[in-house]
Design a protein around this motif. Sequence first.
Motif, PDB file in Angstrom:
ATOM      1  N   ARG A 291      -9.805   0.706   6.682  1.00 17.75           N
ATOM      2  CA  ARG A 291      -9.954   2.009   7.322  1.00 17.75           C
ATOM      3  C   ARG A 291     -10.282   1.911   8.802  1.00 17.75           C
ATOM      4  O   ARG A 291     -10.203   2.904   9.531  1.00 17.75           O
ATOM      5  CB  ARG A 291     -11.046   2.829   6.617  1.00 17.75           C
ATOM      6  CG  ARG A 291     -10.712   3.187   5.176  1.00 17.75           C
ATOM      7  CD  ARG A 291     -11.789   4.069   4.548  1.00 17.75           C
ATOM      8  NE  ARG A 291     -11.898   5.353   5.225  1.00 17.75           N
ATOM      9  CZ  ARG A 291     -13.008   5.813   5.762  1.00 17.75           C
ATOM     10  NH1 ARG A 291     -14.134   5.100   5.711  1.00 17.75           N
ATOM     11  NH2 ARG A 291     -13.038   6.988   6.364  1.00 17.75           N
ATOM     12  N   THR A 292     -10.658   0.711   9.298  1.00 12.75           N
ATOM     13  CA  THR A 292     -10.945   0.559  10.724  1.00 12.75           C
ATOM     14  C   THR A 292      -9.663   0.541  11.538  1.00 12.75           C
ATOM     15  O   THR A 292      -9.681   0.751  12.752  1.00 12.75           O
ATOM     16  CB  THR A 292     -11.722  -0.746  10.995  1.00 12.75           C
ATOM     17  OG1 THR A 292     -10.851  -1.872  10.818  1.00 12.75           O
ATOM     18  CG2 THR A 292     -12.914  -0.877  10.054  1.00 12.75           C
ATOM     19  N   GLY A 293      -8.516   0.250  10.881  1.00 15.12           N
ATOM     20  CA  GLY A 293      -7.235   0.178  11.560  1.00 15.12           C
ATOM     21  C   GLY A 293      -7.014  -1.095  12.343  1.00 15.12           C
ATOM     22  O   GLY A 293      -6.030  -1.227  13.079  1.00 15.12           O
ATOM     23  N   ARG A 294      -7.897  -2.078  12.156  1.00 16.84           N
ATOM     24  CA  ARG A 294      -7.791  -3.322  12.925  1.00 16.84           C
ATOM     25  C   ARG A 294      -6.930  -4.373  12.238  1.00 16.84           C
ATOM     26  O   ARG A 294      -6.567  -5.377  12.843  1.00 16.84           O
ATOM     27  CB  ARG A 294      -9.193  -3.888  13.211  1.00 16.84           C
ATOM     28  CG  ARG A 294     -10.077  -2.943  14.026  1.00 16.84           C
ATOM     29  CD  ARG A 294     -11.452  -3.549  14.250  1.00 16.84           C
ATOM     30  NE  ARG A 294     -11.389  -4.727  15.110  1.00 16.84           N
ATOM     31  CZ  ARG A 294     -11.475  -4.702  16.449  1.00 16.84           C
ATOM     32  NH1 ARG A 294     -11.612  -3.533  17.073  1.00 16.84           N
ATOM     33  NH2 ARG A 294     -11.424  -5.812  17.147  1.00 16.84           N
ATOM     34  N   SER A 295      -6.617  -4.174  10.963  1.00 19.47           N
ATOM     35  CA  SER A 295      -5.771  -5.130  10.246  1.00 19.47           C
ATOM     36  C   SER A 295      -4.312  -4.748  10.413  1.00 19.47           C
ATOM     37  O   SER A 295      -3.981  -3.568  10.571  1.00 19.47           O
ATOM     38  CB  SER A 295      -6.132  -5.153   8.758  1.00 19.47           C
ATOM     39  OG  SER A 295      -7.448  -5.606   8.563  1.00 19.47           O
ATOM     40  N   GLU A 296      -3.428  -5.730  10.322  1.00 17.95           N
ATOM     41  CA  GLU A 296      -1.990  -5.476  10.434  1.00 17.95           C
ATOM     42  C   GLU A 296      -1.288  -6.150   9.268  1.00 17.95           C
ATOM     43  O   GLU A 296      -1.250  -7.384   9.194  1.00 17.95           O
ATOM     44  CB  GLU A 296      -1.456  -6.015  11.759  1.00 17.95           C
ATOM     45  CG  GLU A 296       0.016  -5.731  11.999  1.00 17.95           C
ATOM     46  CD  GLU A 296       0.354  -4.249  12.001  1.00 17.95           C
ATOM     47  OE1 GLU A 296       1.372  -3.897  11.373  1.00 17.95           O
ATOM     48  OE2 GLU A 296      -0.398  -3.463  12.598  1.00 17.95           O
ATOM     49  N   PRO A 297      -0.759  -5.426   8.294  1.00 19.64           N
ATOM     50  CA  PRO A 297      -0.820  -3.959   8.195  1.00 19.64           C
ATOM     51  C   PRO A 297      -2.187  -3.513   7.697  1.00 19.64           C
ATOM     52  O   PRO A 297      -2.983  -4.338   7.226  1.00 19.64           O
ATOM     53  CB  PRO A 297       0.272  -3.646   7.184  1.00 19.64           C
ATOM     54  CG  PRO A 297       0.287  -4.846   6.290  1.00 19.64           C
ATOM     55  CD  PRO A 297       0.012  -6.031   7.178  1.00 19.64           C
ATOM     56  N   ILE A 298      -2.425  -2.208   7.718  1.00 18.84           N
ATOM     57  CA  ILE A 298      -3.757  -1.741   7.291  1.00 18.84           C
ATOM     58  C   ILE A 298      -3.922  -1.810   5.781  1.00 18.84           C
ATOM     59  O   ILE A 298      -5.042  -1.771   5.275  1.00 18.84           O
ATOM     60  CB  ILE A 298      -4.044  -0.312   7.790  1.00 18.84           C
ATOM     61  CG1 ILE A 298      -3.038   0.687   7.198  1.00 18.84           C
ATOM     62  CG2 ILE A 298      -4.053  -0.248   9.294  1.00 18.84           C
ATOM     63  CD1 ILE A 298      -3.416   2.142   7.450  1.00 18.84           C
ATOM     64  N   GLU A 299      -2.811  -1.918   5.027  1.00 19.53           N
ATOM     65  CA  GLU A 299      -2.895  -2.027   3.575  1.00 19.53           C
ATOM     66  C   GLU A 299      -2.018  -3.174   3.114  1.00 19.53           C
ATOM     67  O   GLU A 299      -0.844  -3.259   3.487  1.00 19.53           O
ATOM     68  CB  GLU A 299      -2.459  -0.705   2.924  1.00 19.53           C
ATOM     69  CG  GLU A 299      -2.821  -0.590   1.458  1.00 19.53           C
ATOM     70  CD  GLU A 299      -2.717   0.844   0.939  1.00 19.53           C
ATOM     71  OE1 GLU A 299      -3.596   1.660   1.273  1.00 19.53           O
ATOM     72  OE2 GLU A 299      -1.754   1.127   0.209  1.00 19.53           O
ATOM     73  N   GLN A 300      -2.575  -4.060   2.306  1.00 19.28           N
ATOM     74  CA  GLN A 300      -1.838  -5.251   1.895  1.00 19.28           C
ATOM     75  C   GLN A 300      -2.324  -5.739   0.539  1.00 19.28           C
ATOM     76  O   GLN A 300      -3.465  -5.498   0.145  1.00 19.28           O
ATOM     77  CB  GLN A 300      -1.993  -6.360   2.929  1.00 19.28           C
ATOM     78  CG  GLN A 300      -3.433  -6.694   3.280  1.00 19.28           C
ATOM     79  CD  GLN A 300      -3.533  -7.602   4.480  1.00 19.28           C
ATOM     80  OE1 GLN A 300      -3.166  -8.776   4.395  1.00 19.28           O
ATOM     81  NE2 GLN A 300      -4.039  -7.069   5.601  1.00 19.28           N
ATOM     82  N   LEU A 301      -1.431  -6.445  -0.171  1.00 20.72           N
ATOM     83  CA  LEU A 301      -1.774  -7.021  -1.470  1.00 20.72           C
ATOM     84  C   LEU A 301      -2.438  -8.373  -1.291  1.00 20.72           C
ATOM     85  O   LEU A 301      -2.031  -9.176  -0.447  1.00 20.72           O
ATOM     86  CB  LEU A 301      -0.516  -7.172  -2.325  1.00 20.72           C
ATOM     87  CG  LEU A 301       0.019  -5.909  -3.010  1.00 20.72           C
ATOM     88  CD1 LEU A 301       1.409  -6.168  -3.594  1.00 20.72           C
ATOM     89  CD2 LEU A 301      -0.945  -5.451  -4.112  1.00 20.72           C
TER      90      LEU A 301
END
Length: 821
Positions: free
Chosen positions: A112-122
């Motif tokens: 939810r911080t938006g700092r990961s790429e992508p923000i949702e991953q398996l």
Amino acid sequence: MTKKGLSEADICAKFITPNLIKAGWDELAQIRREVSFTKGRVIVRGKLVTRGKAKRADYVLYYQHLPLAVIEAKDNSHGVGDGMQQGLDYAKVLNVPFVFASNGDGFLFHDRTGRSEPIEQLLALEQFPSPAQLWQRYRLWKQLDKDQEDIVLEPYYDDGGGKEPRYYQRNAINATIESIAKGQERILLVIATGTGKTYTAFQIIWRLWKSNWRQHRQKRVLFLADRNVLVNQTMVNDFRPFGPAMAKLSTNAKTIERDDGTFLDLTTAIDSKRRIDTAYEIYLGLYQALTGPEDRQKIYRELSADFFDLIIIDECHRGSAAEDSAWREILEHFKPATQIGLTATPKETEYVSNIHYFGEPVYTYSLKQGISDGFLAPYKVIKVHLDIDVEGYRPKKGETDQQGILIDDRIYNIKDFDRTIIIDSRTQRVAKWISDYLKQSGDRYQKTIVFCVDTEHAALMRQALILENQDEVLKNDRYIMRITGDDAIGVAQLDNFIDPESKYPVIVTTSRLLSTGVDAQTCKLIVIDRPVGSMTEFKQILGRGTRLYEDLQKFYFTLVDFRQASAHFADKAFDGEPVQIYEPKEDDPVTPPDDIPPSSDLDEPIPEQPGKDEEVLLDPPNDEEPPVISEPTPKYRVKGKPVNVLKERIEYLDENGKLITESLRDYSRNAIRAHYASLDQFLKRWKSAERKEAIIEELAEEGLLLDPLLEEVGKDLDPFDLICHIAFDRPALTRRERANNVKKRDVFTKYGDQARAVLEALLDKYQDEGVVAGLDNVKILEIAPFNTMGMPIQLIKQFGGKANFERAVHELQAALYDETA
């Protein structure tokens, strides 16, 4: 058993928890399972009160005391990410940045911080991040340096009894601590009345006091309030752990009773010569004790500008932010201190602004949210329209009042009554209405506050109430009392009024003294008989009743409005709408009817019948305008003018929060058609559902009240016919007619005698008792009349097993409705 056959609990125990531990999460200190973070909304349906289901997260992961992640688990028949949306909803409420969903095959991770790429991953099961990894992400997101991190991680006070902050208190405390750690010096917290502002303030002070914030000096704190009772309650209850480091800025020593019944002597920090003892670290005081209009009264000047490190202003909406206020004078003197304003209702007007002084709130917990979470009591509203209030009063030409004073010839209205002109019969009619309400409610001892125009009006109202309740006053003269600032005897009874264990006083008349800050936990009835032009004041008055007190069955309260104060409900800035609004006429019952559907909103619809997951519980204002100094004008006093209640109108709030007037039948028709556009669509759904009660539950979630609707129709209909008849104008068959149709067709011939007897008994149960739900549950065979036919296992055997029994019941239900084919 295969993995897909495992329950959700098994998936957690065998796959999720072990992989969390492998990733370095401490099962005892950092992993919490099935975390309930709300209590479940209190739902009022007439006299029936239930508590809805609490919100519960499957997992919450902590780094020390900070919640970092939420995990929503599902069994293996679901996809890996099926719990993500629920997890995100919970994370928003809990202010948690990281969300995971799992079915035991792996994890779906959402940042939810938006700092990961992508923000949702398996992620594979073994790829779950460690505490250090998630904490590093959190630090980078919040941009915390080492010193700031230490302050943010300072633990809460632990009383050893398991008490800990509720989720919204934790959010407020963490947001405040983080802001202060980063150097913010003016902070505003908006927290609804009755949700623990002082406990929140205590934990903020405790953590800063114990942390390395301003570590090179002795930290001193000032807690400012404007009511003695607020300071006293705070010292002996929430702030008690500060012990000998704490003192009250007062010369008057006093012994106070705590919530647990014990007594404490308050330590004071001002001697008889009005000198301040500077040896303490935590000071609590009234601004009236620190300043005044004369220089000799401004004793705060004895202290240097940097004496305090932290100042917390309780109920800061009451004037501290006004540039010429006494509070602001103190705050300006101690300008170097970090200052926190606490309020339930931030004040924004042309003359006063909390936000201008403190800035935007760092956290807000609203009345609406508190009611939704089940931490605050919902309320009903009764709007009483007196004819004289609606029509106004114009004196006859040359008419004088009781003192012989000529009354100005003009029309006097609701804003004038009891301020400019007193109509005795109006006061008496209000008092009679209140008294009738208490008598008809069955509880004449429910704590009641009557808000009056001024102290004189409060005295007249007290007298009028005594005349209506002479039997109770003869038992105890404290049954009705006036509590206003100029009445020392009344003020002395304030502690008794708010004490849940004290029977008297019961009814209290007041002007403004009780409108804010008084913790009246057991107050069940609030009466407004004065103009309330300020939204701030209206919310504060509501706050006197929003506390729940389940030990005395205080689950909701009633607001009676004689002065159109409830017009504030139409204000876009208002939140926390009532569950019911009732407007009785002269000859109507004073208590509201029980057949009005509960109000709801789009975010959280309330079913009109309890679900299985519910637990049954049983004008512009003066302070908004620039002050005008003038000689007081004498009031006219008129006697003998008859006053009556006008016509009734029953209103309720629809799902969009709008007040509407609609019959129960029309409301139900619209609710059903919103779910099923046509009769065919409904019939198909009914036929395809093995569990007919599932359809009833679906409609309940859409807000359909069946029982009162059935009473209005006045026939023994089952839910199917009731719905078809009301929503689609289909002629209805009674349960007896449906049962007779089945018997005529003799549909049980293929079964043996005993099995046929069971089915016929089930049909009778449907016909006589209206049983629709659970007919296929084998447990029904344990009750009469089935328990006289044989053991359940023997009866099931007559059908060839449980599956065949269930199939036979479903065939019976199909036969009941076979003309729908």
